[in-house]
Design an enzyme around this catalytic site. Structure first.
Site, PDB file in Angstrom:
ATOM      1  N   CYS A 156     -13.701  36.154  32.814  1.00 29.74           N
ATOM      2  CA  CYS A 156     -15.042  36.544  32.363  1.00 29.74           C
ATOM      3  C   CYS A 156     -16.008  36.798  33.525  1.00 29.74           C
ATOM      4  O   CYS A 156     -16.772  37.762  33.497  1.00 29.74           O
ATOM      5  CB  CYS A 156     -15.618  35.531  31.375  1.00 29.74           C
ATOM      6  SG  CYS A 156     -15.650  33.820  31.922  1.00 29.74           S
ATOM      7  N   ASP A 158     -21.748  40.300  26.826  1.00 32.30           N
ATOM      8  CA  ASP A 158     -20.781  39.209  26.776  1.00 32.30           C
ATOM      9  C   ASP A 158     -19.363  39.764  26.971  1.00 32.30           C
ATOM     10  O   ASP A 158     -18.922  40.608  26.201  1.00 32.30           O
ATOM     11  CB  ASP A 158     -20.888  38.515  25.409  1.00 32.30           C
ATOM     12  CG  ASP A 158     -20.074  37.237  25.325  1.00 32.30           C
ATOM     13  OD1 ASP A 158     -19.255  36.984  26.225  1.00 32.30           O
ATOM     14  OD2 ASP A 158     -20.258  36.488  24.340  1.00 32.30           O
ATOM     15  N   HIS A 207     -16.580  38.129  26.558  1.00 29.28           N
ATOM     16  CA  HIS A 207     -15.590  37.318  25.852  1.00 29.28           C
ATOM     17  C   HIS A 207     -15.089  37.972  24.571  1.00 29.28           C
ATOM     18  O   HIS A 207     -15.218  37.440  23.468  1.00 29.28           O
ATOM     19  CB  HIS A 207     -16.177  35.933  25.549  1.00 29.28           C
ATOM     20  CG  HIS A 207     -16.566  35.178  26.781  1.00 29.28           C
ATOM     21  ND1 HIS A 207     -17.821  35.263  27.337  1.00 29.28           N
ATOM     22  CD2 HIS A 207     -15.851  34.363  27.582  1.00 29.28           C
ATOM     23  CE1 HIS A 207     -17.872  34.518  28.422  1.00 29.28           C
ATOM     24  NE2 HIS A 207     -16.690  33.966  28.591  1.00 29.28           N
TER      25      HIS A 207
END
Length: 391
Positions: free
Chosen positions: A73, A276, A278
């Protein structure tokens, strides 16, 4: 374990709409009204490059992982902040992406530099393998300082963009040092630049003076790793952090803790706006003409938000300066902000290197011990052995 979402889940899932608020919305130096410019906000966010976990790409190093789910990430956040710098460098801050439209060649070249394969300049493969030299085995999570150091090394090979990447350590930005990096010929010798002296093919780039825009200044990405508290962000840094997103030179902020890194691009009220990484999507193969199916590289739903107090204090702030004038303007703005009350400066801006700062080269460090290794414990570790300075 991180949940694995498909792109369809993302596209049709439930996302919180952008708030109806009179508070200004700031996105990478641009101010918007949430009441009257919501479409403009979403278009701006959708135009940023969005790099997420991917699966089924060629094994890293030939025999390594074929997915970065669960560990990549912060590497993806590093790709996003550098991707934003390349967009500003080649397309300009005001460029907008339009779904299904033929894109400019510069955009295609930028996107190809991040495709998940070993010979792309800034692929997950290159970042992971370059990180081994920073003491990070492939598959291990990076902190923001490590990814900044790796990006600095990788830009050397991108002779098209010819960026200078400077990582400002010790919470200090030294103007003289930066001017010497971006205008190395002022010293009378091309080889006196940072590190090995061959940033981005120095002989081809810096001394050739081929392009008017780089004749006097090589475009600069400034990354500043910071620790804004012990386990939580110190309240005194909240306003200065917000002000970073208001600067026209802002590239945003990367930050987070293991398995929870984000790319922060702005704020509204007391909430940070972020992309994000993820989400696990299938790897994308470019077509024979190097064009990429690019829809999954843009966030087409309302961006995520979190309260600023939830931010992990380990971050790296980024700024981009295409010209010397842009850098001088940034210095003026930073000095003006530091004179204002209401917060604690996140970093120091000085004209020349303070005597307490020792040049890394002067330390004569052995090959297996780099400056970033030494500072990793401060910026990226999860332990709490930090000295708290009294305000």
């Amino acid at each position: 374990l991180d949940s694995t979402l498909t792109y369809d889940t993302l596209r049709f899932g439930e996302f919180e709409e952008f708030p109806e608020t009179s508070d200004p919305v700031w996105v990478l130096g641009k101010e918007y009204s949430a009441l009257t410019e919501k479409e403009d906000i979403l278009s701006d966010v959708a135009s940023r490059l969005w790099f997420t976990y991917r699966k089924n790409f060629p094994p890293i190093g030939g025999t390594g992982p074929t997915s970065d789910t669960g560990w990549g990430c912060m590497l993806r956040c590093g790709q996003m902040i550098l991707g934003q710098a390349l967009m500003c460098r080649h397309l300009g801050r005001d460029w907008r992406w339009a779904k299904g439209h033929k894109q400019r060649e510069e955009y295609v070249s930028i996107l190809n530099a991040f495709i998940d394969k070993k010979d792309s300049y800034y692929s997950i493969h290159q970042i992971a393998q370059m990180g081994v030299g920073e003491g990070k085995p492939i598959g291990q999570w990076y902190g923001p300082n490590t990814v900044a150091q790796v990006l600095k090394k990788l830009t050397v090979f991108d002779t098209w963009s010819r960026l200078v990447v400077h990582v400002a350590m010790d919470n200090t930005v030294v103007i003289e040092e930066i001017k010497r990096l971006c205008m190395p010929w002022l010293d009378g010798a091309c080889g006196e630049t940072e590190g090995a002296g061959a940033l981005n093919g120095c002989l081809e780039g810096a001394c050739a003076l081929a392009e008017e825009e780089t004749a006097l200044w090589r475009p600069l990405v400034l990354l500043i790793p910071l620790r804004l508290g012990l386990s939580d962000i110190n309240d005194a840094y909240i306003e200065p952090l917000k002000q970073c997103f208001m600067l026209p030179q802002s590239l945003g902020v990367i930050g987070g803790k293991p398995n929870s890194a984000h790319y922060f691009i702005g704020f509204v009220g007391e909430e940070l706006i972020y992309l994000d990484p993820h989400t696990t999507q299938p790897a994308v193969e470019p077509s024979e003409d190097s064009h990429v199916q690019d829809e999954t590289y843009h966030c087409q739903h309302p961006p995520c938000r979190m309260h600023i107090c939830e931010l992990d204090p380990s971050i790296a702030a980024g700024f981009f300066f295409k010209t010397e004038d842009e850098f001088d303007d940034w210095c003026m703005r930073i000095r003006r902000l530091s004179c204002n009350r209401g917060g604690l400066p996140m970093f120091e801006l000085v004209d020349s290197q303070p005597s307490h700062m020792v040049c890394v080269d002067a330390l004569n460090l052995t090959p297996d011990f780099s400056d970033s290794d030494r500072l990793e414990r401060f910026f990226d570790s999860e332990d709490e052995e930090f000295e708290i300075l009294s305000l």
